[in-house]
Design a protein around this motif. Structure first.
Motif, PDB file in Angstrom:
ATOM      1  N   TYR A 116       0.856  -1.179   0.000  1.00 17.46           N
ATOM      2  CA  TYR A 116       0.000   0.000   0.000  1.00 17.46           C
ATOM      3  C   TYR A 116       0.891   1.228   0.000  1.00 17.46           C
ATOM      4  O   TYR A 116       1.073   1.903   1.011  1.00 17.46           O
ATOM      5  CB  TYR A 116      -0.958  -0.042   1.196  1.00 17.46           C
ATOM      6  CG  TYR A 116      -1.877  -1.228   1.114  1.00 17.46           C
ATOM      7  CD1 TYR A 116      -3.097  -1.144   0.460  1.00 17.46           C
ATOM      8  CD2 TYR A 116      -1.493  -2.459   1.644  1.00 17.46           C
ATOM      9  CE1 TYR A 116      -3.926  -2.248   0.345  1.00 17.46           C
ATOM     10  CE2 TYR A 116      -2.314  -3.573   1.531  1.00 17.46           C
ATOM     11  CZ  TYR A 116      -3.530  -3.461   0.883  1.00 17.46           C
ATOM     12  OH  TYR A 116      -4.336  -4.566   0.762  1.00 17.46           O
ATOM     13  N   TYR A 120      -1.524   2.248  -4.517  1.00 16.33           N
ATOM     14  CA  TYR A 120      -2.737   1.777  -3.854  1.00 16.33           C
ATOM     15  C   TYR A 120      -3.234   2.714  -2.769  1.00 16.33           C
ATOM     16  O   TYR A 120      -4.428   2.854  -2.561  1.00 16.33           O
ATOM     17  CB  TYR A 120      -2.510   0.384  -3.262  1.00 16.33           C
ATOM     18  CG  TYR A 120      -2.386  -0.692  -4.308  1.00 16.33           C
ATOM     19  CD1 TYR A 120      -3.491  -1.064  -5.065  1.00 16.33           C
ATOM     20  CD2 TYR A 120      -1.183  -1.322  -4.541  1.00 16.33           C
ATOM     21  CE1 TYR A 120      -3.382  -2.047  -6.030  1.00 16.33           C
ATOM     22  CE2 TYR A 120      -1.063  -2.306  -5.505  1.00 16.33           C
ATOM     23  CZ  TYR A 120      -2.168  -2.671  -6.258  1.00 16.33           C
ATOM     24  OH  TYR A 120      -2.056  -3.626  -7.207  1.00 16.33           O
ATOM     25  N   ALA A 121      -2.335   3.323  -2.033  1.00 14.67           N
ATOM     26  CA  ALA A 121      -2.757   4.156  -0.904  1.00 14.67           C
ATOM     27  C   ALA A 121      -1.713   5.220  -0.616  1.00 14.67           C
ATOM     28  O   ALA A 121      -0.982   5.138   0.367  1.00 14.67           O
ATOM     29  CB  ALA A 121      -2.997   3.293   0.328  1.00 14.67           C
ATOM     30  N   MET A 164      -8.284   0.643   8.365  1.00 12.91           N
ATOM     31  CA  MET A 164      -8.576   0.296   6.980  1.00 12.91           C
ATOM     32  C   MET A 164      -9.234  -1.074   6.912  1.00 12.91           C
ATOM     33  O   MET A 164      -8.921  -1.969   7.695  1.00 12.91           O
ATOM     34  CB  MET A 164      -7.269   0.296   6.166  1.00 12.91           C
ATOM     35  CG  MET A 164      -7.433  -0.031   4.688  1.00 12.91           C
ATOM     36  SD  MET A 164      -5.901   0.246   3.748  1.00 12.91           S
ATOM     37  CE  MET A 164      -4.906  -1.168   4.273  1.00 12.91           C
ATOM     38  N   LYS A 165     -10.180  -1.226   5.983  1.00 13.25           N
ATOM     39  CA  LYS A 165     -10.812  -2.517   5.708  1.00 13.25           C
ATOM     40  C   LYS A 165     -10.555  -2.886   4.261  1.00 13.25           C
ATOM     41  O   LYS A 165     -10.747  -2.071   3.354  1.00 13.25           O
ATOM     42  CB  LYS A 165     -12.317  -2.451   5.965  1.00 13.25           C
ATOM     43  CG  LYS A 165     -13.063  -3.752   5.667  1.00 13.25           C
ATOM     44  CD  LYS A 165     -14.564  -3.606   5.948  1.00 13.25           C
ATOM     45  CE  LYS A 165     -15.326  -4.889   5.671  1.00 13.25           C
ATOM     46  NZ  LYS A 165     -16.776  -4.754   5.980  1.00 13.25           N
ATOM     47  N   THR A 166     -10.105  -4.122   4.032  1.00 10.98           N
ATOM     48  CA  THR A 166      -9.902  -4.619   2.676  1.00 10.98           C
ATOM     49  C   THR A 166     -10.647  -5.936   2.531  1.00 10.98           C
ATOM     50  O   THR A 166     -11.024  -6.579   3.518  1.00 10.98           O
ATOM     51  CB  THR A 166      -8.413  -4.843   2.354  1.00 10.98           C
ATOM     52  OG1 THR A 166      -7.917  -5.948   3.133  1.00 10.98           O
ATOM     53  CG2 THR A 166      -7.582  -3.606   2.645  1.00 10.98           C
ATOM     54  N   GLU A 171      -8.013  -5.574  -1.670  1.00  8.82           N
ATOM     55  CA  GLU A 171      -8.593  -4.384  -2.289  1.00  8.82           C
ATOM     56  C   GLU A 171      -9.296  -3.549  -1.211  1.00  8.82           C
ATOM     57  O   GLU A 171     -10.081  -4.076  -0.418  1.00  8.82           O
ATOM     58  CB  GLU A 171      -9.573  -4.790  -3.384  1.00  8.82           C
ATOM     59  CG  GLU A 171      -8.900  -5.541  -4.529  1.00  8.82           C
ATOM     60  CD  GLU A 171      -9.893  -6.217  -5.441  1.00  8.82           C
ATOM     61  OE1 GLU A 171     -11.059  -6.405  -5.019  1.00  8.82           O
ATOM     62  OE2 GLU A 171      -9.509  -6.569  -6.564  1.00  8.82           O
ATOM     63  N   ILE A 172      -9.017  -2.257  -1.182  1.00  8.79           N
ATOM     64  CA  ILE A 172      -9.523  -1.387  -0.127  1.00  8.79           C
ATOM     65  C   ILE A 172     -11.031  -1.194  -0.254  1.00  8.79           C
ATOM     66  O   ILE A 172     -11.536  -0.797  -1.305  1.00  8.79           O
ATOM     67  CB  ILE A 172      -8.804  -0.029  -0.142  1.00  8.79           C
ATOM     68  CG1 ILE A 172      -7.309  -0.219   0.168  1.00  8.79           C
ATOM     69  CG2 ILE A 172      -9.420   0.926   0.880  1.00  8.79           C
ATOM     70  CD1 ILE A 172      -6.488   1.056   0.043  1.00  8.79           C
ATOM     71  N   TRP A 174     -12.771   0.469   2.603  1.00  8.43           N
ATOM     72  CA  TRP A 174     -12.784   1.820   3.134  1.00  8.43           C
ATOM     73  C   TRP A 174     -11.521   2.044   3.962  1.00  8.43           C
ATOM     74  O   TRP A 174     -10.866   1.100   4.386  1.00  8.43           O
ATOM     75  CB  TRP A 174     -14.032   2.125   3.963  1.00  8.43           C
ATOM     76  CG  TRP A 174     -14.385   1.185   5.087  1.00  8.43           C
ATOM     77  CD1 TRP A 174     -15.369   0.246   5.096  1.00  8.43           C
ATOM     78  CD2 TRP A 174     -13.760   1.108   6.392  1.00  8.43           C
ATOM     79  NE1 TRP A 174     -15.403  -0.411   6.303  1.00  8.43           N
ATOM     80  CE2 TRP A 174     -14.433   0.098   7.117  1.00  8.43           C
ATOM     81  CE3 TRP A 174     -12.718   1.789   7.009  1.00  8.43           C
ATOM     82  CZ2 TRP A 174     -14.083  -0.255   8.431  1.00  8.43           C
ATOM     83  CZ3 TRP A 174     -12.368   1.447   8.305  1.00  8.43           C
ATOM     84  CH2 TRP A 174     -13.044   0.439   9.000  1.00  8.43           C
ATOM     85  N   LYS A 175     -11.201   3.293   4.181  1.00 11.78           N
ATOM     86  CA  LYS A 175     -10.087   3.671   5.050  1.00 11.78           C
ATOM     87  C   LYS A 175     -10.480   4.937   5.798  1.00 11.78           C
ATOM     88  O   LYS A 175     -11.135   5.822   5.244  1.00 11.78           O
ATOM     89  CB  LYS A 175      -8.795   3.874   4.251  1.00 11.78           C
ATOM     90  CG  LYS A 175      -8.924   4.806   3.072  1.00 11.78           C
ATOM     91  CD  LYS A 175      -7.633   4.873   2.265  1.00 11.78           C
ATOM     92  CE  LYS A 175      -7.803   5.783   1.048  1.00 11.78           C
ATOM     93  NZ  LYS A 175      -6.552   5.944   0.283  1.00 11.78           N
TER      94      LYS A 175
END
Length: 313
Positions: A116, A120-121, A164-166, A171-172, A174-175
């Motif tokens: 990430y 990605y982030a 963060m939840k993937t 794949e994300i 939410w964050k």
């Protein structure tokens, strides 16, 4: 964590070569090992010069230290390992430390590797810390720690809480960052906050940690305060805040020193238990009258998620 057959999956960091034929360890490599209930090692894998090319990564991509924060095994036996890296595991580095996800099957075959970082982030060259990594029954993964960058909100201080939840593939979904815009009732995230541990039940995702500022209420003036935040696990929105600051305390205690949470449990009836340590008189008089050493504490929140006198040690 445990595989469906009861075998243990352990993971960590090594400065040696724990996996045969993996090659020279340049700095500190992540590793995973499968151990039977009798203690026999089934396999060991190292994220090093052999495994990385198999995942389409340069052999020296992990030439900086990788640290493991947690292992999650889903119903199918797929192993997910979350950690932080100071290197570039196949993606441009976004800060001094980035999250990464390494997935293997139960036979020890590496399935994927995701960092990430800048793609990605992006975190505007901040440093991300991962202190807790858990999963749910649907295969989703939850990540918690802190960031000095702008991972999901404009950074408000030295370090912001990051959740963060993937999905199972990384794949994300939410964050959430408790930063300059996502502000708690205390109104001040300009100091340093981080999430130390998480718990998940059918009601909420809970994060507990320490703050040098005012997350849920005005700080007491001690070194740092313990806090708990409840998030909607579906959206990442913060629902409830609790800080042991200038208002909230246990009878006979005070929050004028350092309180640090190390673990949290949320049961199916939404009863919350937290464990940690304090250098002050958090739940009563500290055993050391000089308050130079810490006491361990365990407490329970009541049905309204406020301090309960029923259980504090």
């Amino acid at each position: 964590d445990l595989l469906p057959n009861g075998d243990l999956i352990a993971s960590g960091t090594t400065t040696g070569e724990v996996a045969p034929l993996e090659g020279v360890n340049v700095s500190g490599d992540a590793f995973a090992t499968r151990i039977t209930s009798e203690g026999a090692v089934v396999w060991t894998r190292q994220l090093g010069q052999v495994t990385l090319p198999l995942l389409g990564r340069p052999a020296l991509a992990g030439s900086n230290t990788e640290n493991i924060s947690g292992v999650v095994v889903d119903r199918s036996g797929t192993i997910s390992i979350g950690g932080i890296t100071r290197g570039s595991l196949g993606e441009a580095h976004a800060g001094s430390r980035d999250f990464f996800l390494w997935r293997l099957n139960s036979a020890g075959t590496s399935l994927s590797l995701k960092q990430y970082g800048a793609t990605y982030a992006p975190s505007t060259n901040g440093s991300d810390s991962l202190n807790s990594f858990i999963g749910d029954d649907e295969g989703n993964l939850y990540w918690a720690g802190g960031t000095t960058g702008s991972f999901a909100d404009t950074n408000a201080g030295a370090q912001d809480v990051l959740i963060m939840k993937t999905n199972a593939f990384g794949e994300i979904i939410w964050k959430t960052q408790l930063g300059a815009n996502n502000i708690g009732p205390g109104g001040d995230h300009s100091a340093s906050e981080f999430c130390q541990a998480m718990a998940l039940n059918q009601f909420s995702l809970y994060c507990t940690g320490s703050t040098f500022g005012s997350v849920g209420e005005v700080m007491t003036g001690g070194t740092d305060d313990l806090f708990i935040v409840a998030f909607d696990y579906r959206t990442g929105a913060a629902k409830d805040w609790l800080q042991f600051g200038s208002i909230t305390s246990f009878p006979g205690g005070n929050n004028g020193s350092t309180e640090t949470a190390r673990g949290i449990i949320a049961d199916s009836r939404d009863r919350i238990y937290v464990a940690g340590y304090s250098s002050g008189d958090f739940g009563g008089d500290n055993a050391d009258p000089t308050n130079t050493r810490s006491d361990i504490f365990v407490f329970k929140l009541d049905d309204n998620h406020r301090p309960s006198t029923e259980y504090v040690k």
